[in-house]
Motif scaffolding. Sequence first.
Motif, mmCIF file in Angstrom:
data_model
loop_
_atom_site.group_PDB
_atom_site.id
_atom_site.type_symbol
_atom_site.label_atom_id
_atom_site.label_comp_id
_atom_site.label_asym_id
_atom_site.label_seq_id
_atom_site.Cartn_x
_atom_site.Cartn_y
_atom_site.Cartn_z
ATOM 1 N N ARG A 154 6.814 -13.665 62.085
ATOM 2 C CA ARG A 154 5.461 -13.473 62.263
ATOM 3 C C ARG A 154 4.511 -13.941 60.946
ATOM 4 O O ARG A 154 5.006 -13.979 59.789
ATOM 5 C CB ARG A 154 5.088 -12.007 62.849
ATOM 6 N N THR A 155 3.242 -14.212 61.452
ATOM 7 C CA THR A 155 2.360 -14.580 60.229
ATOM 8 C C THR A 155 1.788 -13.537 59.456
ATOM 9 O O THR A 155 1.266 -12.410 60.064
ATOM 10 C CB THR A 155 1.162 -15.445 60.551
ATOM 11 N N LEU A 156 1.875 -13.494 58.073
ATOM 12 C CA LEU A 156 1.549 -12.388 57.250
ATOM 13 C C LEU A 156 -0.112 -13.217 56.633
ATOM 14 O O LEU A 156 0.469 -14.249 55.888
ATOM 15 C CB LEU A 156 2.315 -11.900 56.179
ATOM 16 N N MET A 157 -0.852 -12.560 56.258
ATOM 17 C CA MET A 157 -2.196 -13.292 55.945
ATOM 18 C C MET A 157 -2.866 -12.196 55.169
ATOM 19 O O MET A 157 -3.001 -10.911 55.374
ATOM 20 C CB MET A 157 -3.113 -13.764 56.961
ATOM 21 N N PRO A 158 -3.730 -12.537 54.221
ATOM 22 C CA PRO A 158 -4.941 -11.612 53.743
ATOM 23 C C PRO A 158 -5.635 -11.024 54.414
ATOM 24 O O PRO A 158 -5.934 -11.392 55.616
ATOM 25 C CB PRO A 158 -5.712 -12.652 52.589
ATOM 26 N N GLY A 159 -6.318 -9.864 54.134
ATOM 27 C CA GLY A 159 -7.154 -9.035 55.019
ATOM 28 C C GLY A 159 -8.357 -9.549 55.309
ATOM 29 O O GLY A 159 -9.038 -10.418 54.316
ATOM 30 N N LEU A 160 -8.871 -9.408 56.460
ATOM 31 C CA LEU A 160 -10.323 -10.082 56.667
ATOM 32 C C LEU A 160 -11.347 -9.042 56.344
ATOM 33 O O LEU A 160 -11.184 -8.104 56.306
ATOM 34 C CB LEU A 160 -10.323 -10.234 58.386
ATOM 35 N N ILE A 161 -12.581 -9.541 56.178
ATOM 36 C CA ILE A 161 -13.737 -8.916 55.551
ATOM 37 C C ILE A 161 -14.737 -9.100 56.688
ATOM 38 O O ILE A 161 -15.118 -10.248 57.014
ATOM 39 C CB ILE A 161 -14.161 -9.270 54.222
ATOM 40 N N ASP A 162 -15.071 -8.122 57.138
ATOM 41 C CA ASP A 162 -16.604 -8.286 57.958
ATOM 42 C C ASP A 162 -17.710 -7.425 57.355
ATOM 43 O O ASP A 162 -17.670 -6.554 57.086
ATOM 44 C CB ASP A 162 -16.325 -7.618 59.440
ATOM 45 N N CYS A 163 -18.879 -8.503 57.269
ATOM 46 C CA CYS A 163 -19.915 -8.167 56.435
ATOM 47 C C CYS A 163 -20.878 -7.535 57.424
ATOM 48 O O CYS A 163 -21.965 -7.359 56.873
ATOM 49 C CB CYS A 163 -20.507 -9.142 55.786
ATOM 50 N N HIS A 164 -20.967 -7.228 58.622
ATOM 51 C CA HIS A 164 -21.745 -6.701 59.597
ATOM 52 C C HIS A 164 -21.242 -5.940 60.481
ATOM 53 O O HIS A 164 -20.807 -6.672 61.852
ATOM 54 C CB HIS A 164 -22.855 -7.775 59.915
ATOM 55 N N VAL A 165 -21.061 -4.852 60.484
ATOM 56 C CA VAL A 165 -20.371 -3.891 61.568
ATOM 57 C C VAL A 165 -21.374 -2.562 61.533
ATOM 58 O O VAL A 165 -22.052 -2.124 60.661
ATOM 59 C CB VAL A 165 -19.065 -3.309 61.154
ATOM 60 N N HIS A 166 -21.107 -1.981 63.004
ATOM 61 C CA HIS A 166 -22.091 -0.549 63.051
ATOM 62 C C HIS A 166 -20.763 0.429 63.438
ATOM 63 O O HIS A 166 -20.338 0.296 64.731
ATOM 64 C CB HIS A 166 -23.085 -0.772 63.889
ATOM 65 N N ALA A 167 -20.298 1.114 62.646
ATOM 66 C CA ALA A 167 -19.060 1.948 63.089
ATOM 67 C C ALA A 167 -19.394 2.862 63.948
ATOM 68 O O ALA A 167 -18.666 3.370 64.674
ATOM 69 C CB ALA A 167 -18.531 2.509 61.706
ATOM 70 N N ILE A 168 -20.803 3.589 63.789
ATOM 71 C CA ILE A 168 -21.182 4.726 64.784
ATOM 72 C C ILE A 168 -21.867 4.456 65.617
ATOM 73 O O ILE A 168 -22.074 5.086 66.716
ATOM 74 C CB ILE A 168 -21.838 5.724 63.670
ATOM 75 N N HIS A 169 -22.524 3.246 65.874
ATOM 76 C CA HIS A 169 -23.316 2.510 67.098
ATOM 77 C C HIS A 169 -22.355 2.422 68.142
ATOM 78 O O HIS A 169 -22.062 1.110 68.221
ATOM 79 C CB HIS A 169 -24.394 1.679 66.726
ATOM 80 N N SER A 170 -22.086 3.209 68.937
ATOM 81 C CA SER A 170 -21.266 2.999 70.085
ATOM 82 C C SER A 170 -22.070 2.969 71.378
ATOM 83 O O SER A 170 -21.307 2.589 72.529
ATOM 84 C CB SER A 170 -20.542 4.145 70.400
ATOM 85 N N GLU A 171 -23.047 2.651 71.362
ATOM 86 C CA GLU A 171 -24.062 2.570 72.605
ATOM 87 C C GLU A 171 -24.839 1.465 72.485
ATOM 88 O O GLU A 171 -25.456 1.109 71.178
ATOM 89 C CB GLU A 171 -25.053 3.730 73.050
ATOM 90 N N VAL A 172 -25.050 0.532 73.306
ATOM 91 C CA VAL A 172 -25.918 -0.718 73.434
ATOM 92 C C VAL A 172 -27.544 -0.131 72.987
ATOM 93 O O VAL A 172 -28.038 -0.751 72.286
ATOM 94 C CB VAL A 172 -25.969 -1.799 74.576
ATOM 95 N N ASN A 173 -27.798 0.813 74.021
ATOM 96 C CA ASN A 173 -29.290 1.444 73.604
ATOM 97 C C ASN A 173 -29.211 2.374 72.464
ATOM 98 O O ASN A 173 -28.491 3.631 72.775
ATOM 99 C CB ASN A 173 -29.775 1.769 74.745
ATOM 100 N N VAL A 174 -29.533 2.361 71.176
ATOM 101 C CA VAL A 174 -29.293 3.022 70.245
ATOM 102 C C VAL A 174 -30.121 4.387 70.452
ATOM 103 O O VAL A 174 -29.553 5.589 69.924
ATOM 104 C CB VAL A 174 -29.628 2.641 68.797
ATOM 105 N N ARG A 175 -31.042 4.599 71.236
ATOM 106 C CA ARG A 175 -31.719 5.687 71.692
ATOM 107 C C ARG A 175 -30.893 6.745 72.343
ATOM 108 O O ARG A 175 -31.016 7.864 72.313
ATOM 109 C CB ARG A 175 -32.922 5.359 72.438
ATOM 110 N N PHE A 176 -29.801 6.292 73.233
ATOM 111 C CA PHE A 176 -28.984 6.992 73.940
ATOM 112 C C PHE A 176 -28.176 7.853 72.750
ATOM 113 O O PHE A 176 -27.840 9.138 73.276
ATOM 114 C CB PHE A 176 -28.038 6.385 74.639
ATOM 115 N N MET A 177 -27.864 7.513 71.598
ATOM 116 C CA MET A 177 -27.212 8.326 70.772
ATOM 117 C C MET A 177 -27.791 9.561 70.294
ATOM 118 O O MET A 177 -27.340 10.413 69.755
ATOM 119 C CB MET A 177 -26.755 7.410 69.584
ATOM 120 N N GLU A 178 -29.263 9.637 70.340
ATOM 121 C CA GLU A 178 -30.142 10.839 69.875
ATOM 122 C C GLU A 178 -29.620 11.905 70.738
ATOM 123 O O GLU A 178 -29.681 13.193 70.074
ATOM 124 C CB GLU A 178 -31.556 10.520 70.268
ATOM 125 N N ALA A 179 -29.021 11.850 71.856
ATOM 126 C CA ALA A 179 -28.752 13.052 72.848
ATOM 127 C C ALA A 179 -27.086 13.206 72.489
ATOM 128 O O ALA A 179 -26.550 14.174 73.096
ATOM 129 C CB ALA A 179 -29.066 12.932 74.107
#
Length: 187
Positions: free
Chosen positions: A54-79
Amino acid sequence: MSRPILFKNFELLEPSFGELHGGYQLLVEGGTVKELSERPIKAARTDVIDCGKRTLMPGLIDCHVHAIHSEVNVRFMEAMPLTLIAARAATRLRAMLDRGFTTVRDTGGADWGIKTAIETGHMIGPRLYIAGQSIGPTDGHSDSRRRTNRGGECVCCNGLHSNPPSPTAPTKFASPRASRCARAPTM
């Protein structure tokens, strides 16, 4: 501390080569690549992983993630309970790692608790750099003001007043408007 890992029988993806190369072995100790060699690596008490070509490669880097935003409408997360937000973040971070991202930058939302949970092994995920509070343009997705809100808490300076801890401490903002703000603390 975990044992060193020796990877064998893989195709190496090294972008500078321009193509996959076989015949290498790779030794990882404590989460760090210690040795890459075309010759057999001699290391005591290692876990050996046969990669099955299998292919072994260096780890990828993502410079724009939102780990805690699991809702498209961020206001839903308030509740949403904080425990559920953290549980969803754990799932999202593990999925990032499973997709090959070994380092990510959370651009708003995750805090030092999530970062520390990963670093201490309480949560499995990529190395996490946090930005803290989201910042963005007026009326952008990180602007939590309602459209009926005509400004900040203070109409004279939009709430950007100084809040020095003592009369001799330097002010946080050098604006002359800040010193005249009706909401600024009096000394």
